[in-house]
Design an enzyme around this catalytic site. Sequence first.
Site, mmCIF file in Angstrom:
data_model
loop_
_atom_site.group_PDB
_atom_site.id
_atom_site.type_symbol
_atom_site.label_atom_id
_atom_site.label_comp_id
_atom_site.label_asym_id
_atom_site.label_seq_id
_atom_site.Cartn_x
_atom_site.Cartn_y
_atom_site.Cartn_z
ATOM 1 N N SER A 45 23.214 -6.489 -5.408
ATOM 2 C CA SER A 45 22.949 -5.224 -6.098
ATOM 3 C C SER A 45 22.815 -5.473 -7.602
ATOM 4 C CB SER A 45 24.063 -4.215 -5.818
ATOM 5 O OG SER A 45 25.312 -4.740 -6.195
ATOM 6 N N SER A 46 23.586 -6.429 -8.146
ATOM 7 C CA SER A 46 23.526 -6.654 -9.600
ATOM 8 C C SER A 46 22.237 -7.366 -10.005
ATOM 9 C CB SER A 46 24.764 -7.410 -10.083
ATOM 10 O OG SER A 46 24.942 -8.572 -9.345
ATOM 11 N N ASP B 103 19.485 -15.460 -6.354
ATOM 12 C CA ASP B 103 19.411 -14.008 -6.180
ATOM 13 C C ASP B 103 18.271 -13.411 -6.998
ATOM 14 O OD1 ASP B 103 21.684 -14.637 -4.856
ATOM 15 O OD2 ASP B 103 23.058 -13.661 -6.243
ATOM 16 N N TYR C 155 34.229 -17.474 -8.192
ATOM 17 C CA TYR C 155 32.889 -18.077 -8.181
ATOM 18 C C TYR C 155 32.853 -19.274 -9.132
ATOM 19 C CZ TYR C 155 27.884 -18.684 -8.144
ATOM 20 O OH TYR C 155 26.639 -19.233 -7.995
#
Length: 338
Positions: A106-107, A148, A197
Site C-alpha cells: 500500500s505504501s 515493490d 526489516y
Amino acid sequence: MNLQSWTPGRVNLIGEWIDFNGGTVLPASLPLGVEITLDPSPDNFDHVTSAQFPGKASAERDAPAQKHWADYVFGALQTARKQGWIKGAQTVRLDSTIPAGAGVSSSAAVTVGVLKACVPNGVDPTRIALLAQSVENEFIGVPCGIMDQMAVAHARPGEALALDTRALKFEQLAIPEGWTFAVINSGIERKLADGRYKERRDACLAAAKYLGIDYLCDAKDLSALPSNLHPIGQHVLSEDARSRAAIAALRRSDALAFGHQMLASHASLRKDFKVSTPEIDALVDDAVQLGAWGARITGAGFGGCIVVLLVDIKPAQWWADLHAAHPASRWICDVKAG
Ligand code: GLA
C-alpha cells in the site's frame, strides 16, 4: 486543474528478500489500488486526507517525516518538487482499496502514485520507481529494495513481472489460463518501519561483506559464514534459484512445479530466514491440505498475507473451508489471467 493517478498494490508470487541481494523476483499487480488527486494548496503546507482514515495531516513544504502514514505523500511531494515536476504545496486526497499493513505494498502504491500524478508525460516508470524507493529509504527511513516500486510502476493486470533487481530489466509474463493466485490476509498486522526489516537486511549485507562480494546472490560457497549468518545466506541463495525455477515453470504453464517452488520458499522463510509465524505456518499448511497447489507467506513477513496457487478447484468453496478453520484470516483478492 487537478492531477490524478491510479496505482495498484502488488503481491509477490516468489523471490522473497532477494531484491537488495541481486536476485530475480516475480511480483504481480493486484486488482486493488489507490486513487490519488492533487490540487494546489491554499498555503505553504501540504495537506493530505484519506477516504480510509479520519482527519487531515498537514506538513510544511520541506518538513522532515512526522512518523505518520501521510509521510509517504509528503516525501513524494518533496521529491516531485525537487524534480521540478510541480511547484507549490499540494492538497492531496487518497482513496485506496489496498489494505494497509498487510504486505501488499500500500505504501509503494502511494509514493509511486503521487509521483505518477505529478510527472510529465514520457518519464520512464523505472525512474519513478527509483525515486519512490528513495522516498522510502531516505525520507521514511525504511531501507527497502526496489521490488515493490518496480512492481506497482510496471505490472499490468493478468501478468507477473519477472524482474532482475540488479539490472532493473524485466519481462511481463502472462499468468496461464486456469491459474488463480489467492491473496489471503492472515489477520496478523505487520509494520516494516519497526526495525525488523532493517535487521534482516543488515544480516544479508553483513553476510555478503563476510564473503567479500557485493551481492549475496553471487555467493558460490557459504561454508565460511559464521553460524548466525549461514541460514540467512542459505535462504537467499536458494530463494534466487527457486524464483528462477518458478519463472521457468510459469513460462511452460507448469503449475505443479510452480507450486512446489512456492512451498519450498515458505519452508525456507520459516526455517532459515525466520520471518514466518506459527499462525501463518498453519494457514499455509491448511491452504494446501484443502487443495492448493502451492502457498507461501508473501512480502516482508512477520505477519501479513499469504499467496496461494489454486488450479482446478473452486476458489469460493476452498476459501469457505479455510476461513472456517482460520476465522481471523481475510480474503483480499485474487490475481489471474487477464
Ligand atoms: C518488502 C520490501 C521489498 C522486499 C520485500 C521482501 O516488501 O519493500 O523491497 O525486500 O519486503 O521480499
